[in-house]
Design a protein around this motif. Structure first.
Motif, short mmCIF file in Angstrom:
data_model
loop_
_atom_site.label_atom_id
_atom_site.label_comp_id
_atom_site.label_asym_id
_atom_site.label_seq_id
_atom_site.Cartn_x
_atom_site.Cartn_y
_atom_site.Cartn_z
N TRP A 237 -1.32 -5.67 7.29
CA TRP A 237 -0.68 -4.94 6.19
C TRP A 237 0.84 -5.00 6.31
O TRP A 237 1.54 -5.14 5.30
N ASN A 238 1.33 -4.89 7.56
CA ASN A 238 2.78 -4.96 7.74
C ASN A 238 3.33 -6.31 7.34
O ASN A 238 4.44 -6.43 6.83
N THR B 122 3.84 -2.09 17.12
CA THR B 122 3.19 -1.96 15.82
C THR B 122 3.55 -0.64 15.15
O THR B 122 3.81 -0.59 13.93
N ALA B 123 3.56 0.43 15.93
CA ALA B 123 3.90 1.74 15.36
C ALA B 123 5.34 1.75 14.85
O ALA B 123 5.62 2.28 13.75
N GLN C 148 9.19 1.41 10.23
CA GLN C 148 10.37 0.81 9.63
C GLN C 148 10.07 0.26 8.23
O GLN C 148 10.90 0.32 7.33
N THR C 149 8.89 -0.31 8.05
CA THR C 149 8.54 -0.87 6.73
C THR C 149 7.88 0.14 5.82
O THR C 149 7.53 -0.19 4.68
N ASP C 150 7.71 1.35 6.31
CA ASP C 150 7.08 2.42 5.55
C ASP C 150 5.71 1.99 5.02
O ASP C 150 5.34 2.25 3.87
N ALA C 151 4.96 1.31 5.89
CA ALA C 151 3.64 0.82 5.51
C ALA C 151 2.60 1.91 5.72
O ALA C 151 2.70 2.72 6.66
N VAL C 152 1.63 1.94 4.84
CA VAL C 152 0.52 2.88 5.00
C VAL C 152 -0.34 2.42 6.17
O VAL C 152 -0.58 1.22 6.37
N ALA D 26 1.82 -14.14 -1.08
CA ALA D 26 1.66 -12.88 -1.79
C ALA D 26 2.43 -11.79 -1.08
O ALA D 26 2.77 -11.90 0.10
N VAL D 27 2.69 -10.71 -1.85
CA VAL D 27 3.36 -9.55 -1.30
C VAL D 27 2.67 -8.30 -1.85
O VAL D 27 2.17 -8.30 -2.98
N VAL D 28 2.61 -7.24 -1.03
CA VAL D 28 2.00 -5.99 -1.47
C VAL D 28 2.99 -5.22 -2.32
O VAL D 28 4.14 -4.99 -1.90
N VAL D 29 2.58 -4.84 -3.50
CA VAL D 29 3.41 -4.04 -4.39
C VAL D 29 2.90 -2.61 -4.32
O VAL D 29 1.74 -2.32 -4.65
N GLN D 30 3.72 -1.73 -3.82
CA GLN D 30 3.33 -0.34 -3.66
C GLN D 30 4.04 0.51 -4.73
O GLN D 30 5.26 0.64 -4.74
N ASP D 31 3.27 1.01 -5.68
CA ASP D 31 3.79 1.94 -6.68
C ASP D 31 2.71 2.99 -6.91
O ASP D 31 1.76 3.11 -6.14
N GLU D 32 2.84 3.74 -8.00
CA GLU D 32 1.86 4.79 -8.24
C GLU D 32 0.53 4.27 -8.75
O GLU D 32 -0.44 5.00 -8.84
N GLY D 33 0.49 2.98 -9.09
CA GLY D 33 -0.75 2.40 -9.55
C GLY D 33 -1.60 1.93 -8.39
O GLY D 33 -1.37 2.28 -7.23
#
Length: 614
Positions: free
Chosen positions: A110-111, A550-551, A556-560, A600-607
């Motif tokens: 995910w990161n 990893t933590a 730093q990337t604010d990944a879930v 590809a890249v993960v797009v994180q928004d409210e959707g």
């Protein structure tokens, strides 16, 4: 969800030119989920706990190994062996270590997609989080140019190294043997500095005869059938200190080269009568006399037999031009306490004359003296023997008794030997010759009169190989047929065997003493081979470093913290370009090939979670 569609006139009753847009909206939901008091899945709590358990396991392992290292295996009183305990601790530790490794690899996928990356990396990193085969694929991909990040390589390496932790753990302990003192074991050897006839069964009823034990020791030594005196040792091995004992010694030297030879022509005309030899051969100096370095003289006047060779052709057709003298002589001649070979007062001195090889003459060497016989001088004498400190192993076939490293002649003190009363209760006392030092720190050597005065007559008779022709005065040598035995052996070795046998008998007499030694036994003990623990430690430290890296990267990337969850992937959208219609591919190879070309890249928004191709 927004749906755009064009309705037909039949469906809507409207003209074709009217476009209708229908907006359908999901029921409103509360996007703010309530956080539980302990939300294990959204934290690194499980992983931190697992690493802590692994560190505690390694600490327990080290403490256990330190406790049992170099301890006797016999002290281990538990059903499970030490290797089993080590295996249990290492197995639990390895299982605990693989928990954060798997979670970290799951989170790293995910990161990785916080920035554009090949879509294929999602697949390989996810496989790596599930076992060694996916980890090996990551490493091979890194070798051939696929870049998934340094932390993923570390996780893959740790996963593969974890396979070798168990075999390494089996090598940590070994059970070698070592020598330790044996308690309640016997370690004794015998020594004596005096001899006294005890009477009874060991008392001879013949005037001036040795006690039977000593006489038996002499004969068995000459026959080389005696059994060496071995220490008493009922352990694996026994160490004995240096000690000194009263005994008998012998010394022999080949004095052929130092023996004087004087030869002359045979003056007995009857000697050559009837022998057809060349006249020159009758001038051969065959009548010889000899004198040894100890001033012992003997003569050779007549050989045992004569053999002559072929008849000459050029010189005399009726005379042989060569002659062979067959000597066939062996004798052993004892003398009473005559100094010999540096021994001042031997019990008996011996001269061995061995003239076995024939002497051959031809006309050209007729005037040369014959070859000398082999002449050996020997001495048998009382002495002190110093035995070296050494180790005796009764269970080893090639083990030998303690050996002698030095000897010193002993002679009777002044004026004692001339006492007429052979049954005197006062013993003879011995000292080393003047100018010599004793080998013992407490030298008090003695022997009773009867035994001392019996040695010399016995040996004079025992080693006399010549028969004086008196049938009423036959030597012991002739009675026992020792001449046939002695002439076929090495006289020095035979006398040494006899001396050792007599010394052993003196050492074990009832008036001796015991020399105490130290007994040892073999003991199996537990030994830790510390280098084999390096791999478990490396895997533990690598897992801890991977978790920290990893933590920190996730923060730093604010990944879930999805970690290894697959549900986010099931609920995600994938927006691709028209040429990459991956959803319509129905083969694994085709999907793999296409995913390698898609970034590809993960797009994180409210959707919803969306992977967007770049």
């Amino acid at each position: 969800m927004s749906v755009h569609r064009r309705a037909s006139d039949a469906e809507t009753g409207l003209s074709e030119t009217n476009d209708t847009t229908v907006h359908t909206q999901d029921p409103p939901t509360d996007t703010s989920t309530k956080r539980q008091w302990l939300d294990w899945n959204d934290t690194w709590a499980w992983e931190i706990g697992s690493v802590t358990l692994a560190v505690v396991g390694l600490a327990l392992l080290v403490a256990f190994l330190v406790t049992i290292n170099n301890t006797p295996y016999a002290n281990w009183q538990y059903t499970a062996s030490p290797n089993t305990v080590v295996s249990i601790i290492v197995t639990i530790t390895k299982a605990a270590l693989l928990v954060p490794v798997s979670s970290c690899l799951g989170q790293l996928k995910w990161n990785l997609f916080q920035d554009p990356a090949p879509l294929y990396h999602m697949q390989v990193i996810d496989q790596a989080s599930r076992g060694p085969w996916g980890s090996l694929e990551i490493l091979l991909g890194g070798i051939f140019g696929s870049r998934t990040g340094s932390l993923t390589y570390i996780g893959a390496v740790i996963t593969i190294l974890a396979l070798a932790v168990d075999p390494f753990a089996q090598q940590i302990l070994t059970l070698p043997s070592r020598t330790v003192p044996a308690l309640n074991a016997t370690a004794l050897t015998q020594t004596s500095q005096n001899w006294t006839s005890t009477g009874g069964l060991d008392q001879s009823d013949v005037h001036l005869e040795l006690p039977p034990t000593l006489f038996t020791a002499i004969i068995s030594g000459l026959m080389q059938t005696q059994r060496p005196l071995e220490p008493q040792c009922n352990a694996l091995s026994c160490d004995f200190p240096e000690f000194v004992a009263l005994g008998m010694c012998s010394k022999c030297e080949d004095v052929t080269a130092r023996t004087d030879q004087k030869c002359q022509v045979e003056d007995d005309l009857a000697f050559w009568e009837g022998i057809p030899v060349h006249p020159a051969l009758r001038e051969a100096p065959t009548n010889c006399s000899y004198r040894t370095p100890s001033n012992f003289s003997f003569d050779f006047k007549h050989p045992q037999s004569i053999a002559y060779g072929t008849i000459g052709v050029d010189s005399d057709l009726h005379k042989s031009n060569n002659v062979t003298f067959n000597m066939n002589h062996w004798s052993l001649r004892p003398r009473a306490d005559y100094p010999i070979l540096g021994i001042q007062a031997p019990i008996v001195s011996l001269i061995e004359v061995d003239y076995i090889d024939p002497v051959r003459y031809i006309v050209s060497n007729a005037t040369a003296p014959p070859t000398k016989p082999v002449i050996t001088e020997c001495a048998v004498y009382f002495c002190e023997r110093r035995y070296a400190a050494g180790t005796f192993r009764p269970t080893t076939q090639d083990s030998s008794p303690l050996h002698v490293v030095d000897t010193q002649e002993l002679i009777v003190k002044d004026a004692q030997e001339e006492r007429p009363d052979i049954y005197s209760p006062d013993p003879f006392y011995f000292d080393p010759p003047k100018g010599s030092a004793t080998l013992s720190k407490n030298p008090t050597y003695s022997m009773d009169h009867l035994t001392f005065n019996s040695f010399r007559p016995l040996m004079m008779s025992l080693f006399n190989s010549t028969n004086n022709g008196n049938r009423f005065n036959v030597s012991i040598s002739d009675t026992l047929k020792l001449a046939s035995f002695l002439r076929r052996g090495n006289l020095g070795e035979i006398l040494d065997s006899m001396s050792t046998s007599v010394t052993d008998t003196i050492r074990k007499n009832g008036h001796g003493s015991e020399v105490s030694g130290k007994a040892f036994r073999d003991e199996r003990f537990i030994q830790v081979r510390w280098p084999w623990i390096i791999l478990p430690v490396v895997v533990a430290l690598g897992s801890l470093a991977l978790l920290l890296g990893t933590a920190i990267g996730s923060k730093q990337t604010d990944a879930v913290l999805w970690k290894c969850m697959v549900l986010p992937l099931l609920s995600s959208d994938l927006h691709t370009t028209p040429e990459h219609r991956i959803a319509s591919v129905r083969s694994a190879d085709g999907m793999t090939a296409m995913s390698k070309n898609m970034r590809a890249v993960v797009v994180q928004d409210e959707g919803p979670l969306t992977f967007k191709e770049k």
